[in-house]
Design an enzyme around this catalytic site. Sequence first.
Site, PDB file in Angstrom:
ATOM      1  N   ILE A 123       0.834  -1.130   0.081  1.00  0.00           N
ATOM      2  CA  ILE A 123       0.129   0.017   0.161  1.00  0.00           C
ATOM      3  C   ILE A 123       0.833   1.202  -0.018  1.00  0.00           C
ATOM      4  CG2 ILE A 123      -1.888   1.181   1.135  1.00  0.00           C
ATOM      5  CD1 ILE A 123      -2.394  -1.583   2.525  1.00  0.00           C
ATOM      6  N   ASN A 145      12.724  -0.699   5.845  1.00  0.00           N
ATOM      7  CA  ASN A 145      13.683  -1.486   6.299  1.00  0.00           C
ATOM      8  C   ASN A 145      14.103  -2.783   5.416  1.00  0.00           C
ATOM      9  OD1 ASN A 145      11.888  -3.313   7.022  1.00  0.00           O
ATOM     10  ND2 ASN A 145      12.588  -3.577   9.218  1.00  0.00           N
ATOM     11  N   SER A 165      12.310  -5.266   5.066  1.00  0.00           N
ATOM     12  CA  SER A 165      12.270  -6.685   5.578  1.00  0.00           C
ATOM     13  C   SER A 165      10.924  -7.248   5.039  1.00  0.00           C
ATOM     14  CB  SER A 165      11.692  -6.679   7.175  1.00  0.00           C
ATOM     15  OG  SER A 165      10.432  -5.499   7.216  1.00  0.00           O
ATOM     16  N   ASN A 166      10.088  -6.672   4.253  1.00  0.00           N
ATOM     17  CA  ASN A 166       9.251  -7.388   3.597  1.00  0.00           C
ATOM     18  C   ASN A 166       8.804  -6.704   2.293  1.00  0.00           C
ATOM     19  OD1 ASN A 166       7.100  -9.328   2.878  1.00  0.00           O
ATOM     20  ND2 ASN A 166       5.574  -8.087   4.414  1.00  0.00           N
ATOM     21  N   PHE A 202       3.075   3.384   7.317  1.00  0.00           N
ATOM     22  CA  PHE A 202       2.751   1.978   6.797  1.00  0.00           C
ATOM     23  C   PHE A 202       3.460   0.938   7.565  1.00  0.00           C
ATOM     24  CE2 PHE A 202       1.475   4.777   3.165  1.00  0.00           C
ATOM     25  CZ  PHE A 202       0.297   4.306   2.965  1.00  0.00           C
ATOM     26  N   LYS A 215       2.204  -7.668   9.206  1.00  0.00           N
ATOM     27  CA  LYS A 215       0.873  -7.822   9.128  1.00  0.00           C
ATOM     28  C   LYS A 215       0.474  -9.058   8.853  1.00  0.00           C
ATOM     29  CE  LYS A 215       1.425  -7.549   4.237  1.00  0.00           C
ATOM     30  NZ  LYS A 215       0.878  -6.932   2.774  1.00  0.00           N
ATOM     31  N   SER A 270      -7.091  -0.963  10.193  1.00  0.00           N
ATOM     32  CA  SER A 270      -7.880  -1.884   9.636  1.00  0.00           C
ATOM     33  C   SER A 270      -8.924  -2.271  10.006  1.00  0.00           C
ATOM     34  CB  SER A 270      -6.936  -3.427   9.833  1.00  0.00           C
ATOM     35  OG  SER A 270      -7.535  -4.464   9.447  1.00  0.00           O
ATOM     36  N   TYR A 321      -1.743  -9.359  15.987  1.00  0.00           N
ATOM     37  CA  TYR A 321      -1.704  -8.044  14.931  1.00  0.00           C
ATOM     38  C   TYR A 321      -3.067  -7.049  14.901  1.00  0.00           C
ATOM     39  CZ  TYR A 321      -3.013  -6.214  10.650  1.00  0.00           C
ATOM     40  OH  TYR A 321      -3.778  -5.324   9.441  1.00  0.00           O
ATOM     41  N   LYS A 366      -3.363  -2.738  15.977  1.00  0.00           N
ATOM     42  CA  LYS A 366      -3.944  -1.894  15.226  1.00  0.00           C
ATOM     43  C   LYS A 366      -4.868  -1.046  16.319  1.00  0.00           C
ATOM     44  CE  LYS A 366      -2.303  -2.482  11.203  1.00  0.00           C
ATOM     45  NZ  LYS A 366      -0.953  -1.495  10.728  1.00  0.00           N
TER      46      LYS A 366
HETATM   47  C1  UD1 Z   1      -6.715 -10.644   6.535  1.00  0.00           C
HETATM   48  C2  UD1 Z   1      -6.642 -10.662   7.970  1.00  0.00           C
HETATM   49  C3  UD1 Z   1      -7.088  -9.437   8.473  1.00  0.00           C
HETATM   50  C4  UD1 Z   1      -6.151  -8.142   7.781  1.00  0.00           C
HETATM   51  C5  UD1 Z   1      -6.240  -8.371   6.269  1.00  0.00           C
HETATM   52  C6  UD1 Z   1      -5.176  -7.883   5.495  1.00  0.00           C
HETATM   53  C7  UD1 Z   1      -7.240 -13.064   8.804  1.00  0.00           C
HETATM   54  C8  UD1 Z   1      -7.875 -13.901   9.815  1.00  0.00           C
HETATM   55  N1  UD1 Z   1      -7.394 -11.501   8.537  1.00  0.00           N
HETATM   56  O1  UD1 Z   1      -8.284 -10.160   6.242  1.00  0.00           O
HETATM   57  O2  UD1 Z   1      -6.820  -9.099   9.871  1.00  0.00           O
HETATM   58  O3  UD1 Z   1      -6.389  -7.110   8.096  1.00  0.00           O
HETATM   59  O4  UD1 Z   1      -6.365  -9.717   5.846  1.00  0.00           O
HETATM   60  O5  UD1 Z   1      -5.334  -7.710   4.186  1.00  0.00           O
HETATM   61  O6  UD1 Z   1      -6.214 -13.394   8.230  1.00  0.00           O
HETATM   62  N2  UD1 Z   1      -9.931 -17.064   1.618  1.00  0.00           N
HETATM   63  C9  UD1 Z   1      -9.888 -18.393   1.052  1.00  0.00           C
HETATM   64  N3  UD1 Z   1      -8.751 -19.021   0.584  1.00  0.00           N
HETATM   65  C10 UD1 Z   1      -7.672 -18.573   0.729  1.00  0.00           C
HETATM   66  C11 UD1 Z   1      -7.573 -17.090   1.491  1.00  0.00           C
HETATM   67  C12 UD1 Z   1      -8.800 -16.463   1.970  1.00  0.00           C
HETATM   68  O7  UD1 Z   1     -11.163 -18.838   0.802  1.00  0.00           O
HETATM   69  O8  UD1 Z   1      -6.630 -19.283   0.458  1.00  0.00           O
HETATM   70  C13 UD1 Z   1     -10.966 -16.351   2.124  1.00  0.00           C
HETATM   71  C14 UD1 Z   1     -10.880 -15.804   3.476  1.00  0.00           C
HETATM   72  O9  UD1 Z   1     -11.697 -16.975   4.154  1.00  0.00           O
HETATM   73  C15 UD1 Z   1     -11.899 -14.699   3.474  1.00  0.00           C
HETATM   74  C16 UD1 Z   1     -11.609 -14.041   1.919  1.00  0.00           C
HETATM   75  O10 UD1 Z   1     -11.170 -15.021   1.180  1.00  0.00           O
HETATM   76  O11 UD1 Z   1     -13.367 -14.950   3.558  1.00  0.00           O
HETATM   77  C17 UD1 Z   1     -10.477 -12.912   2.169  1.00  0.00           C
HETATM   78  O12 UD1 Z   1      -9.491 -13.573   2.931  1.00  0.00           O
HETATM   79  P1  UD1 Z   1      -7.985 -12.646   3.225  1.00  0.00           P
HETATM   80  O13 UD1 Z   1      -7.659 -12.065   1.727  1.00  0.00           O
HETATM   81  O14 UD1 Z   1      -7.050 -13.234   4.099  1.00  0.00           O
HETATM   82  O15 UD1 Z   1      -8.556 -11.526   4.029  1.00  0.00           O
HETATM   83  P2  UD1 Z   1      -9.170 -11.352   5.328  1.00  0.00           P
HETATM   84  O16 UD1 Z   1      -9.261 -12.667   6.257  1.00  0.00           O
HETATM   85  O17 UD1 Z   1     -10.595 -10.477   5.002  1.00  0.00           O
END
Ligand code: UD1
Length: 347
Positions: free
Chosen positions: A15, A35, A37-38, A84, A88, A128, A153, A157
């Site tokens: 971002i 830095n 790192s990522n 930023f 995360k 977030s 995490y 926030k």
């Molecule tokens: C995640 C983090 C959230 C963080 C955000 C940053 C978790 C539980 N939450 O949000 O704290 O602020 O990322 O971007 O990790 N999904 C699948 N298969 C996958 C990956 C994801 O089905 O391989 C689904 C998840 O269940 C969810 C949706 O896709 O319903 C979005 O997932 P993701 O991109 O990881 O975001 P969040 O979980 O909403």
Amino acid sequence: MSSKRVLVTGGLGFIGSHTVVALQNEGFEVVIIDNLSNSSIDVLGGITQITGKTPEFENIDLRDKSAVKSFFEKYPDIEDVIHFAASKAVGESVSNPLLYYENNISTLVYLLQELNKKESSRFIFSSSCTVYGQADNLPITEDAPVKEAESPYGNTKQIGEEIIKDTCKTKNSFKAISLRYFNPVGAHPTAEIGELPIGTPQNLIPFITQTAIGKRNKLSVFGDDYPTADGTAVRDYIHVMDLAEAHVHALERLINGKEKNNYEVFNLGTGKGNSVLEVINSFEKVSGEKLAYQIVGRREGDITAAYADTIKANTELNWKANRSLDDALKSAWKWQLVVKNREEEDH
Ligand code: UD1
């Protein structure tokens, strides 16, 4: 327009780099602290390609308090910071909470201590929607209660927001905005910069594009028994360029003295929820690729649905998300193809 220099910490990250582009496009001079790192130093070249301008760059680890102090001595004119730099990964934060409190909280305190020495300063914080947990009402307004964090995490926030709010109470000339992002996705349309997940992606979109390119066998869809229209979980996917532009609006609000309070909070989302299956359909449509996926059980800690109420950001920040989910996925796919070419050239 402004020729003031703005510090962007984590400005080579996902971002952060898109926000540097948006700032430079509006005439801001940017100094990046990162830095690496990522992130990668190559991102600097991508920013230069897009904007025709190379931001200043300092390789500093914000956990080094004396380095933070020296930075502000070197750049005494900097009074505007978009912060930023943070870790995360939700899972990693559970297994190593102290790392997260050091990376996300100590660094914030050091920055604020330096800004507090100035007569006036402005601060934009990457927060977030995770602070709302599973909200009781949808769409989620900024007034929705902050729920107990699901992970260290998420807690960083919440605590970060509290630290900034308390600091604002002590000094009127310190002004801050916390931006609560929904799900940032996509890449710059030129595919010069984008998201660079290290290792196996935890987030949905990079997992989808890496599967389609052949780097992963199959996407696991986490749960199809949620109380939603198609049973899969619903999120508000916001194009990273829309998100980047919102940061410029937030900073300009503070610079122009348009704030209603010296601490404010805004949700940044599109206002529209999409299910995982809708995301897959949209991806298949814009990429022309068939995606291999299977339904598996729910992921621990996931919520059913979250999408933003955008009224406050629309009216107060004079900003709205203009790009569609299709646009975001198209740019993410274009970026994935570029990443693949680069990886092949490196071998
Ligand atoms: C995640 C983090 C959230 C963080 C955000 C940053 C978790 C539980 N939450 O949000 O704290 O602020 O990322 O971007 O990790 N999904 C699948 N298969 C996958 C990956 C994801 O089905 O391989 C689904 C998840 O269940 C969810 C949706 O896709 O319903 C979005 O997932 P993701 O991109 O990881 O975001 P969040 O979980 O909403």
